[in-house]
Scaffold this motif. Structure first.
Motif, short mmCIF file in Angstrom:
data_model
loop_
_atom_site.label_atom_id
_atom_site.label_comp_id
_atom_site.label_asym_id
_atom_site.label_seq_id
_atom_site.Cartn_x
_atom_site.Cartn_y
_atom_site.Cartn_z
N GLY A 112 -11.78 -6.45 1.78
CA GLY A 112 -11.96 -7.34 3.29
C GLY A 112 -10.49 -7.49 3.87
O GLY A 112 -10.50 -8.62 4.42
N LEU A 113 -10.19 -6.60 4.11
CA LEU A 113 -8.67 -6.78 4.75
C LEU A 113 -8.86 -5.66 5.59
O LEU A 113 -10.21 -4.62 6.13
N ALA A 114 -8.28 -5.60 7.14
CA ALA A 114 -8.31 -5.29 9.02
C ALA A 114 -6.90 -4.25 8.61
O ALA A 114 -5.95 -5.03 7.80
N GLU A 115 -7.19 -3.10 9.32
CA GLU A 115 -5.47 -2.93 8.95
C GLU A 115 -4.52 -3.36 9.81
O GLU A 115 -5.18 -4.42 11.45
N ARG A 154 -8.91 6.84 1.60
CA ARG A 154 -8.53 5.86 0.67
C ARG A 154 -8.32 4.52 0.81
O ARG A 154 -9.04 3.94 0.64
N HIS A 155 -7.02 4.97 1.51
CA HIS A 155 -6.29 3.53 2.65
C HIS A 155 -7.25 2.74 3.00
O HIS A 155 -7.47 1.53 2.83
N MET A 182 0.74 -1.28 -0.11
CA MET A 182 0.16 -0.10 -0.01
C MET A 182 0.68 1.25 0.08
O MET A 182 1.75 1.77 0.67
N LEU A 183 0.99 2.00 -1.29
CA LEU A 183 1.79 3.29 -1.15
C LEU A 183 0.40 4.61 -0.84
O LEU A 183 -0.29 4.86 -1.94
N ASP A 184 0.48 5.26 -0.61
CA ASP A 184 -0.52 6.40 0.46
C ASP A 184 0.86 7.51 -0.12
O ASP A 184 1.68 7.64 -0.32
#
Length: 335
Positions: free
Chosen positions: A191-194, A182-183, A169-171
């Motif tokens: 369907g992911l959690a941080e 957006r992140h 992930m490139l924020d």
């Protein structure tokens, strides 16, 4: 289909807006007559280099000319530069603007400057990026950035299917509310959690192409077999693709992004980006200018959030997820 030029797109936006205003007034849009007070409008973008903000400025200039208003412009020196934006607000208030349109670099730090401007009677509208709190401005015209991220997250999940995902992930900047939304939207869509172990690299590119290449190279060094790349915008995606290509793995990694600029649409056409969420910066700018002119003429203030829309652009659609192809994307992109 022949590619639509930037000039043609800007003209189309101005003509459409003028037609709407004319219909509302039952007549043509009138120029300001001699002796009428000048309407000054400020536009402050995050930077001057990003094509997204260049297009926004050009659209605002075209609409200001159509409404016989004067547009003053300023920008941060780099993504995250709050000081320059705060100075620009102060200078514009002193110059007598009726309204300021701003894409905040720091959603929180800019709030005191905005409050001072509003206390002086200036209408302040955020474009694209909400402040924190969002009601620090009179109104927000922009993309539902959570939805933009969610769309490409859902797309990436559908493409990956049951294959194990190793996601980079490139924020943008840590202070960017747009980047955070957006992140979070991408995570929701995928369907992911941080903190999920499937996220093998999470870093900041500041929305910059060169930094996108550098941080992607670093991610690859740490996790050579990553297979999904989320980028906060298309300049970052271009940099990431360059790093993937240099490593010889570009054909094995799914890249998704947000923006919908003409370069991004072309990248989808040739397969550098699998899908992008297309925004409407031209619409944001021309609606913002109209809102300030209306405030100057009638005293009526714009308020609340107006969603200017987002579309998923891809040439490889997936079942159950609405999308448009690059022919559509070319009609509404910007250079």
């Amino acid at each position: 289909m022949r590619r639509t030029t930037r000039a043609a797109r800007l003209t189309a936006f101005v003509v459409a807006a003028a037609a709407t205003l004319a219909a509302a007034a039952c007549g043509p849009v009138a120029s300001r007559e001699a002796g009428e007070p000048e309407i000054k409008i400020g536009l402050i973008t995050k930077t001057e280099a990003n094509p997204y903000f260049v297009a926004m400025r050009q659209s605002a200039q075209a609409m200001a000319a159509a409404r016989s208003a004067t547009l003053m412009t300023a920008a941060g020196r780099f993504t995250g530069d709050n000081a320059s934006q705060a100075t620009a607000i102060e200078n514009m208030v002193k110059a007598g603007v009726k309204g300021i349109l701003i894409t905040p670099n720091d959603a929180t730090a800019i709030v005191p400057s905005i409050r001072k401007a509003r206390a002086a009677g200036v209408l302040v509208i955020a474009l694209d990026t909400p402040t924190k709190p969002q009601n620090a401005t009179d109104a927000l015209l922009g993309t539902d950035n959570f939805k933009a991220g969610q769309l490409i997250g859902m797309y990436a999940k559908d493409v990956m299917g049951d294959r194990p995902a190793r996601v980079a992930m490139l924020d943008a900047a840590p202070v960017s509310s747009t980047s955070r939304l957006r992140h979070a939207g991408f995570l929701k869509g995928f369907g992911l959690a941080e903190g999920d172990p499937s996220i093998v690299c999470s870093t900041y590119s500041y929305g910059d192409q060169t930094l996108g290449r550098i941080v992607m190279r670093d991610c690859l060094r740490a996790v050579p077999d990553l297979n999904v790349v989320y980028t906060v915008n298309e300049p970052t995606a271009f940099g990431a693709h360059a790093a993937l290509k240099a490593a010889g793995v570009e054909k094995h990694v799914l890249v998704v992004s947000v923006d919908g600029g003409c370069a991004g649409v072309r990248a989808v056409e040739v397969g550098q980006i699998a899908a992008t969420s297309q925004q409407s910066p031209l619409k944001m700018a021309e609606m913002g200018v109209q809102a300030v002119v209306e405030y100057a003429e009638s005293g009526v203030k714009a308020s609340g959030f107006t969603d200017t829309g987002v579309k998923l652009i891809t040439n490889k659609p997936v079942a159950g997820l609405a999308s448009k192809n690059t022919s559509f994307g070319r009609q509404f992109c910007w250079d």
